[in-house]
Enzyme design. Sequence first.
Site, PDB file in Angstrom:
ATOM      1  N   LYS A   1      12.893   4.536  50.441  1.00  0.00           N
ATOM      2  CA  LYS A   1      12.382   3.175  50.685  1.00  0.00           C
ATOM      3  C   LYS A   1      11.008   3.014  50.056  1.00  0.00           C
ATOM      4  CE  LYS A   1      14.661   2.195  55.019  1.00  0.00           C
ATOM      5  NZ  LYS A   1      14.603   2.443  56.455  1.00  0.00           N
TER       6      LYS A   1
ATOM      7  N   GLN B   1      12.077   3.083  61.765  1.00  0.00           N
ATOM      8  CA  GLN B   1      13.278   3.843  61.417  1.00  0.00           C
ATOM      9  C   GLN B   1      14.014   4.294  62.684  1.00  0.00           C
ATOM     10  OE1 GLN B   1      14.397   4.389  58.182  1.00  0.00           O
ATOM     11  NE2 GLN B   1      16.199   5.189  59.212  1.00  0.00           N
TER      12      GLN B   1
ATOM     13  N   ASP C   1      14.295  -6.071  59.182  1.00  0.00           N
ATOM     14  CA  ASP C   1      15.588  -5.448  59.487  1.00  0.00           C
ATOM     15  C   ASP C   1      16.525  -6.447  60.171  1.00  0.00           C
ATOM     16  OD1 ASP C   1      16.292  -2.933  58.674  1.00  0.00           O
ATOM     17  OD2 ASP C   1      15.283  -1.883  60.322  1.00  0.00           O
TER      18      ASP C   1
END
Length: 288
Positions: free
Chosen positions: A54, A98, A121
């Site tokens: 990422k 995460q 997200d």
Amino acid sequence: MTAIRIDGKAMAEQVRADVATGVAELKATHGVTPGLAVVLVGEDPASEVYVRNKIKQTEACGMTSFHHVLSKDTTRESLLRLIRSLNEDPEVHGILVQLPLPGHLDAKDVIESIDPAKDVDGFHTANVGELWTEGQPFVPCTPLGCLKLLKSVCPDIAGKHAVVIGRSNIVGRPMAALLLNESATVTIAHSKTDDLPGLCRQADILVAAVGRPQMVKADWIKPGAVVLDVGINRIEDDAGQSKLVGDVDFDAALSVAGAVTPVPGGPGPMTIACLLANTLEAAKRSVA
Ligand code: NAD
């Protein structure tokens, strides 16, 4: 029939190139550099690889990457304090925590502490609500990537019967919402569904998001259907070598489906590309 092999790697490259162009434009017009903060708690090796990827891709698109690694014993209070500071930081436009988190931390509680305007997200309930009410959500990255892959081979989704196998908050449910918003007729299947093969055979669009290696067989697939395989499963091949496969028996599916995504190289690469696209969108909204 030999199905079209939908190339997620190529499409992800295209999405990243478009994001890089958008980032350069935003810098030129508003002097704003989109920033993505990634928070990793603990030392899950798979998460570490994913996070490194990422960061690399964020920087390659011209965005700023902020990386926070916290020990696995981090308390709820210190994690929420960090998220509060990221919520208030004008250089941070997207925040990603995460998952999975260590057992003592509640993922829902943590996600709800993220400013919905920075929730790239798309997991915050405010964004979930926006998605199901056809508002202005940040859409979870894996389903968003799947929709782009689907549209590349099936631009007219309206009226098609879509069957989504899996009802997770991360993939199955948001995928179903996206397809519904495109006017598909949507069925959500899950572990308690009766006659799953029979149901799948009715699908013009079949999305498998289960986590069971090669569960979907060729005779589950309607001839000509578009099959999107989200599953990522590690198995041993006949020679004892470890390899990744999806939830669909890909080689068999090629002879029945109209189009099918491979694993690896299908929805996987699209996930990070869509995260970058969401971060650019968050930065644009911040100046709108
Ligand atoms: P999950 O475990 O949260 O959900 C799995 C779903 O499958 C559940 O809703 C369950 O009801 C359903 N299910 C389980 N067994 C079933 C059965 N026998 N028949 C029908 N349905 C069944 O998983 P998830 O987070 O949604 O992930 C699903 C898969 O997608 C996993 O392999 C995961 O690794 C992969 N994944 C890939 C990406 C990507 O970037 N490509 C992102 C997220 C998840």
